[in-house]
Write a protein that holds these residues in place. Structure first.
Motif, mmCIF file in Angstrom:
data_model
loop_
_atom_site.group_PDB
_atom_site.id
_atom_site.type_symbol
_atom_site.label_atom_id
_atom_site.label_comp_id
_atom_site.label_asym_id
_atom_site.label_seq_id
_atom_site.Cartn_x
_atom_site.Cartn_y
_atom_site.Cartn_z
ATOM 1 N N HIS A 189 0.825 -1.213 0.000
ATOM 2 C CA HIS A 189 0.000 0.000 0.000
ATOM 3 C C HIS A 189 0.860 1.264 0.000
ATOM 4 C CE1 HIS A 189 -3.640 -2.284 0.463
ATOM 5 N NE2 HIS A 189 -3.122 -2.934 1.491
ATOM 6 N N ILE A 190 0.372 2.281 -0.715
ATOM 7 C CA ILE A 190 1.141 3.521 -0.890
ATOM 8 C C ILE A 190 0.389 4.767 -0.406
ATOM 9 C CG2 ILE A 190 2.490 2.607 -2.813
ATOM 10 C CD1 ILE A 190 0.591 4.073 -4.726
ATOM 11 N N ASP A 191 -0.828 4.606 0.098
ATOM 12 C CA ASP A 191 -1.631 5.767 0.478
ATOM 13 C C ASP A 191 -1.169 6.419 1.775
ATOM 14 O OD1 ASP A 191 -2.594 3.255 1.495
ATOM 15 O OD2 ASP A 191 -4.344 4.286 2.297
ATOM 16 N N GLN A 192 -0.241 5.805 2.502
ATOM 17 C CA GLN A 192 0.280 6.394 3.732
ATOM 18 C C GLN A 192 1.724 6.872 3.574
ATOM 19 O OE1 GLN A 192 -2.559 4.142 6.982
ATOM 20 N NE2 GLN A 192 -0.464 3.439 6.825
ATOM 21 N N ILE A 193 2.517 6.154 2.826
ATOM 22 C CA ILE A 193 3.912 6.560 2.650
ATOM 23 C C ILE A 193 4.021 7.798 1.757
ATOM 24 C CG2 ILE A 193 4.323 4.972 0.701
ATOM 25 C CD1 ILE A 193 7.163 4.575 1.801
ATOM 26 N N ILE A 194 3.143 7.922 0.768
ATOM 27 C CA ILE A 194 3.233 9.068 -0.144
ATOM 28 C C ILE A 194 2.956 10.391 0.567
ATOM 29 C CG2 ILE A 194 2.003 10.172 -2.067
ATOM 30 C CD1 ILE A 194 2.245 7.568 -3.600
ATOM 31 N N PRO A 195 1.879 10.544 1.354
ATOM 32 C CA PRO A 195 1.722 11.836 2.042
ATOM 33 C C PRO A 195 2.853 12.141 3.011
ATOM 34 C CG PRO A 195 0.091 10.240 2.818
ATOM 35 C CD PRO A 195 0.729 9.661 1.597
ATOM 36 N N PHE A 196 3.426 11.094 3.621
ATOM 37 C CA PHE A 196 4.567 11.331 4.505
ATOM 38 C C PHE A 196 5.738 11.921 3.723
ATOM 39 C CE2 PHE A 196 8.634 9.667 6.183
ATOM 40 C CZ PHE A 196 8.676 10.402 7.364
ATOM 41 N N TYR A 197 6.052 11.354 2.568
ATOM 42 C CA TYR A 197 7.153 11.873 1.751
ATOM 43 C C TYR A 197 6.838 13.265 1.195
ATOM 44 C CZ TYR A 197 9.829 7.485 1.728
ATOM 45 O OH TYR A 197 10.590 6.385 2.091
ATOM 46 N N LEU A 198 5.594 13.492 0.773
ATOM 47 C CA LEU A 198 5.225 14.808 0.235
ATOM 48 C C LEU A 198 5.369 15.896 1.288
ATOM 49 C CD1 LEU A 198 2.057 13.944 -1.889
ATOM 50 C CD2 LEU A 198 4.294 14.658 -2.765
ATOM 51 N N LEU A 199 4.995 15.608 2.512
ATOM 52 C CA LEU A 199 5.126 16.592 3.577
ATOM 53 C C LEU A 199 6.593 16.800 3.955
ATOM 54 C CD1 LEU A 199 2.107 15.684 5.883
ATOM 55 C CD2 LEU A 199 2.337 17.658 4.373
ATOM 56 N N LYS A 200 7.374 15.754 3.842
ATOM 57 C CA LYS A 200 8.811 15.872 4.120
ATOM 58 C C LYS A 200 9.493 16.724 3.052
ATOM 59 C CE LYS A 200 12.802 12.962 5.280
ATOM 60 N NZ LYS A 200 13.274 11.557 5.448
ATOM 61 N N ILE A 201 9.164 16.461 1.793
ATOM 62 C CA ILE A 201 9.745 17.220 0.683
ATOM 63 C C ILE A 201 9.249 18.669 0.707
ATOM 64 C CG2 ILE A 201 9.763 17.450 -1.851
ATOM 65 C CD1 ILE A 201 9.551 14.321 -1.885
ATOM 66 N N GLY A 202 7.962 18.845 1.000
ATOM 67 C CA GLY A 202 7.356 20.181 0.990
ATOM 68 C C GLY A 202 7.290 20.814 2.362
ATOM 69 N N LYS A 203 8.290 20.597 3.158
ATOM 70 C CA LYS A 203 8.290 21.107 4.538
ATOM 71 C C LYS A 203 8.041 22.608 4.597
ATOM 72 C CE LYS A 203 10.971 20.810 8.824
ATOM 73 N NZ LYS A 203 12.228 20.306 9.447
ATOM 74 N N ARG A 204 8.678 23.346 3.690
ATOM 75 C CA ARG A 204 8.485 24.798 3.674
ATOM 76 C C ARG A 204 7.121 25.163 3.084
ATOM 77 N NH1 ARG A 204 14.317 27.271 1.591
ATOM 78 N NH2 ARG A 204 15.580 26.551 3.372
ATOM 79 N N ASP A 205 6.741 24.476 2.018
ATOM 80 C CA ASP A 205 5.466 24.791 1.349
ATOM 81 C C ASP A 205 4.277 24.611 2.276
ATOM 82 O OD1 ASP A 205 6.934 25.186 -0.948
ATOM 83 O OD2 ASP A 205 6.522 23.197 -1.776
ATOM 84 N N PHE A 206 4.345 23.597 3.145
ATOM 85 C CA PHE A 206 3.173 23.240 3.948
ATOM 86 C C PHE A 206 3.380 23.488 5.438
ATOM 87 C CE2 PHE A 206 3.266 20.289 0.233
ATOM 88 C CZ PHE A 206 2.266 20.938 -0.489
#
Length: 312
Positions: free
Chosen positions: A234-251
């Motif tokens: 499953h990828i529905d939990q790891i993807i938001p974790f990575y997106l928030l990590k990458i977009g730390k400043r954006d979000f």
């Protein structure tokens, strides 16, 4: 065009982890989605054009609960969930993402629209032809609601509450979000070691703000791009974790933690929503709640349905 489901696998996944290769691949796709606005845009457009929407009440400016299910989960869980929401003294909007539904599902929705007078039920039919599907089809099932969330925000939904369908409402979930200070929310688990355990995807909250819209689009395109690579977990939990990590400043400051009294996996009486995971959905506590909801509505609404022509 129809999809032959016999070629796909269903059921629990035994190997519940992502290898180093898959973690790197998922992170790369999240990075691309975060850096390029047109990432996977053509495939995303193809996906959305494959869906057949039935929205009889505008979503513009309204608070919408979003769930996804196939025909089996529709009858087992979506119907009691809708019924449990209908008892509150307020109009509730729910959008169903229906995966390859039977004709009986559409007939049932017609009847529910009569039976549940406080509910505003919209739906989209997903024929499974708009994307490259993974071999393990239930991986897509868990992702689908997050792929369409961005589109519902485009339609003007003021707020989205994105839930697992195996849920029972015991009070209005929107009341628990009154005064919530963040633009979105996840169930964060900072002490979890593995990146696919850092966030639980059963309850997600999106307010229709510019920064949340950016996140929702990145989430959707990342999911579609990884699904096309045939992931084995499953990828529905790891993807938001990575997106928030990458977009730390954006979000920064955008996403908070889901309120503790909004959803409970342990059936806390103070929680608005009771949600069952895995085998727990078949156990007596949750099943008794479903049975109670269904019995109450069968007794209360059958005369009205017959009068309106909703029952044969």
């Amino acid at each position: 065009m129809t999809v032959d489901l016999a070629q796909y696998e269903f059921g629990p996944i035994k190997k519940k982890r992502h290898s180093l290769y898959w973690r790197a691949s998922i992170f790369l796709h999240c990075l691309l989605a975060s850096r390029y606005k047109q990432f996977y845009a053509e495939q995303s457009a193809k996906y959305h054009s494959s869906l057949d929407y039935d929205i009889i009440h505008t979503l513009q400016g309204n608070e919408v609960i979003l769930v996804a299910c196939d025909s089996v989960y529709f009858f087992d869980y979506a119907i009691p969930f809708l019924r449990s929401l209908s008892v509150f003294d307020e109009t509730t909007y729910v959008h169903l993402h229906l995966i390859n539904p039977s004709s009986e599902v559409k007939d049932s929705i017609r009847k529910l629209r009569i039976e549940l007078s406080t509910m505003r039920i919209s739906y989209a039919i997903d024929p499974l032809t708009g994307l490259d599907l993974p071999k393990r089809l239930n991986i897509y099932y868990n992702c689908s609601r997050f792929i369409v969330a961005d589109y519902l925000l485009e339609l003007g939904a003021r707020r989205l509450l994105i839930l697992d369908v195996d849920t029972i409402a015991r009070s209005s979930p929107w009341r628990k979000l009154e005064g919530f200070e963040h633009e979105g929310a996840f169930s964060f688990r900072p002490k979890a070691r593995k990146p696919w355990h850092k966030i639980l995807a059963g309850t997600v909250y999106f307010e229709n703000t510019p920064r949340v819209r950016v996140f929702a689009k990145r989430f959707a395109t990342s999911l579609l791009s990884i699904l096309a690579r045939n992931p084995n977990y499953h990828i529905d939990q790891i993807i938001p974790f990575y997106l928030l990590k990458i977009g730390k400043r954006d979000f920064k400051g955008v996403f908070g933690k889901v309120p503790t009294d909004l959803m409970s996996l342990s059936y806390e009486t103070s929680a608005s929503l009771w949600m069952a995971k895995g085998r727990e959905k078949y156990e007596s506590k949750f099943q008794s709640e479903i049975e109670s909801v269904n019995k109450r509505h069968q007794l209360d609404d059958e005369p009205a349905l017959k009068e309106a022509g909703g029952l044969a």
